[in-house]
Structure formats: C-alpha cells, structure tokens
Design a protein around this motif. Structure first.
Motif, mmCIF file in Angstrom:
data_model
loop_
_atom_site.group_PDB
_atom_site.id
_atom_site.type_symbol
_atom_site.label_atom_id
_atom_site.label_comp_id
_atom_site.label_asym_id
_atom_site.label_seq_id
_atom_site.Cartn_x
_atom_site.Cartn_y
_atom_site.Cartn_z
ATOM 1 N N LEU A 1 -3.794 2.305 -7.300
ATOM 2 C CA LEU A 1 -5.096 2.351 -6.651
ATOM 3 C C LEU A 1 -6.167 2.634 -7.699
ATOM 4 O O LEU A 1 -6.026 3.554 -8.511
ATOM 5 N N LEU B 1 0.807 -1.212 0.000
ATOM 6 C CA LEU B 1 0.000 0.000 0.000
ATOM 7 C C LEU B 1 0.848 1.274 0.000
ATOM 8 O O LEU B 1 0.359 2.335 -0.382
ATOM 9 N N ALA C 1 0.167 4.683 -5.603
ATOM 10 C CA ALA C 1 0.060 4.653 -4.144
ATOM 11 C C ALA C 1 0.906 5.745 -3.513
ATOM 12 O O ALA C 1 0.605 6.211 -2.404
ATOM 13 N N ARG D 1 -6.541 7.158 0.461
ATOM 14 C CA ARG D 1 -6.696 5.960 1.291
ATOM 15 C C ARG D 1 -7.412 6.295 2.588
ATOM 16 O O ARG D 1 -8.241 5.523 3.072
#
Length: 307
Positions: free
Chosen positions: A39, A32, A60, A67
């Motif tokens: 993403l 992540l 990311a 996020r």
C-alpha cells in the motif's frame, strides 16, 4: 535526435496494470488482503514519507486500520507479481494521515524526485494523478448522482437511476517546444514567464485545446505567446507530468523569422540564445529547465547537437 524517453522522470511503465484482472472485484479483494501486496499512502496529492524522505510503503498484512481510514484505495498494478495499491488519506488532517501511515511528513513528489529511483518516481506520480481524479469525480456530470469506483479504481460508475454513465481517468495534454531560429547563427528561443524570477528563462509550453492536434497546439501557442510563426514541427518525446495528471509532449520547431512579439500576459519577455550563451549560463550554475522536466532534455539535447 529525439529525446530518449527512458531518461525522463515519471515514466517507464514498469508496472503491469493488469487490465484483464482488475475488473474482477474478487481478485482485487484477494490482493488487498494478500500479505505480499503493498500500500502506498498519499495525502492531498502529496507523498507520505519517512524521516529520511523515503516514500512510505506498507504491507497489506496488518493494514486494516489504514484501509478503513482511506477515502479511496485504488489498484495501480503488479510489480514482479506483487500488487500495489494507492491509499488516499486526504479526508484526514495531515498529522492524523502521517500517524496512520507511519510517516514523518507529506511532501510533493517533485521535491523528492531527485532522490528517488525512476520506478519509484513513476509510481508516486501515477498514484497522485489517479487519486486526484477520484476526488474530483464523486458525482456524475450528467445527472448529479453519486459515483462509485470500480475496476480497481480505473473507472467510476454513476449510481443514478436510468443513467449509469461510466467515467474514466482524464489526462491533460500540453505541448512544450524548443524553437530554433532560421539560418545562422544557430539560436533557440527562450521566454521569461510572468511571475518567474528575474533572469529565469525557459522553453514555451501550453495546454492542448479541444479540436487541436498536438502540432496545431504548438503553432497556436507560439503565435499567441511570442508572436512567432513556426514550421517543421517535429515530435521529440513525451512525459507523464504530475500536475497532477498531465502529459507533456515535447517538440522542436523552426521559426519562419526571428521577429518576436510577446503577449505581455503569460510571457513578459523572449529572446534568442546561442549555444555559447546557454553554456555560459550552465557554467554559472543557472540550470536549463527543471531536472525532472522534458524541457531540460530538449535544451541539453540542443546543446549536445553541436558537440
């Protein structure tokens, strides 16, 4: 001849879903924050797209705000070693979701599929289905306690004391059938469904019920909706179907007779068509099935069998 699954929209299996790795929270966390990771933001089952209608993809790196705003972030798989994640912004308003993602609008994948490559359409449909499942499984059906995502978003676990039930993503299988008449002339059965436009005809389809095989579902649906008994039920191919997480399984079958009795509820009319009649419809600009659907391939495959 069976449908070639590689030609069907929403399938193909390009991603390595990394089943042996996604259960490791540390590995997921590292992916992540990896600048190579990508993403894919979605909003309420819709793709977030740019002004030219291309699905938005964000690195990311520098996407901490995206996020943080997400209701859920799930791991989809590895594409040539790069991790792909789906980010659900459904808890935000559409304008806010677009702003967070850097998108122009939110569009259903079925409205985009004609302009997407096969891999992109498959990934968007996969992301849609998985995020939809998460939104509907926030609580345990056994004890009512909250559930939390694990295994990169491919499992949810109940937090209730003494429960701990594991929930897995569900798909909804349906059958779709091209039925041929017995004997000559060679004809296939098409139906007009309630609510469909006048002159719109399609193959018959329906969901598989508990305790049924796929072939049982074919026989039941044809009997219920069209009053047709079928034999020689033969598998043709299957297709991921983003409604939002279905599996469409295609068959061909032969009717025991040409008698038709529609139920008048789901199906308001049904009739037999020759190949010549279907070719006339195509020549007049009337499509045979949706371009992204397996029924398009079933019908065109039937027409090609006479070439």
């Amino acid at each position: 001849m069976r449908t070639d699954e590689r030609t069907l929209a929403y399938g193909g299996g390009w991603l390595d879903r990394a089943g042996a790795l996604r259960a490791d929270p540390g590995w997921i966390a590292a992916r992540l924050t990896d600048p190579e990771s990508v993403l894919l933001p979605l909003w309420r089952d819709r793709c977030l797209v740019s002004a030219d209608r291309a699905p938005v993809r964000r690195s990311a790196a520098g996407a901490a705000e995206l996020r943080a705003a997400a209701d859920e972030t799930v791991f989809l798989g590895l594409d040539a070693g790069r991790a792909l994640f789906a980010v659900d912004l459904s808890g935000r308003g559409e304008a806010e979701a677009c702003a967070l993602a850097g998108a122009a609008e939110a569009v259903d994948v079925r409205a985009l599929v004609g302009g997407l490559g096969a891999a992109e359409a498959a990934v968007q449909a996969y992301a849609k289905g998985l995020l939809h499942w998460h939104r509907g499984q926030r609580f345990c059906g056994g004890c009512g306690a909250a559930t939390v995502a694990r295994d990169g978003g491919h499992t949810r676990s109940c937090t209730g004391a003494g429960c701990g039930r594991l929930l897995f993503p569900r798909i909804e299988p349906a059958v779709i059938v091209l039925v041929e008449a017995p004997g000559e002339p060679e004809r296939c059965l098409l139906a007009r469904h309630r609510g469909a436009a006048e002159g719109s005809w399609s193959t018959l389809a329906g969901f598989v019920e508990v305790g049924e095989s796929l072939e049982d579902a074919v026989r039941r649906e044809l009997a219920e909706e069209a009053g047709v008994t079928v034999v020689d039920v033969a598998y043709q191919g299957s297709q991921a179907w983003p409604f939002p997480a279905g599996l469409m399984v295609g068959f061909r079958a032969t009717a025991a007779s040409t008698e038709v009795r529609v139920d008048g509820d789901e199906v308001v009319d049904a009739r037999w068509f020759t190949r010549a009649e279907l070719r006339e419809r195509v020549a007049a600009g009337r499509p045979l099935g949706r371009i992204d659907s397996i029924d398009h391939h079933l019908l065109h495959g039937w027409l090609a069998a006479d070439d």
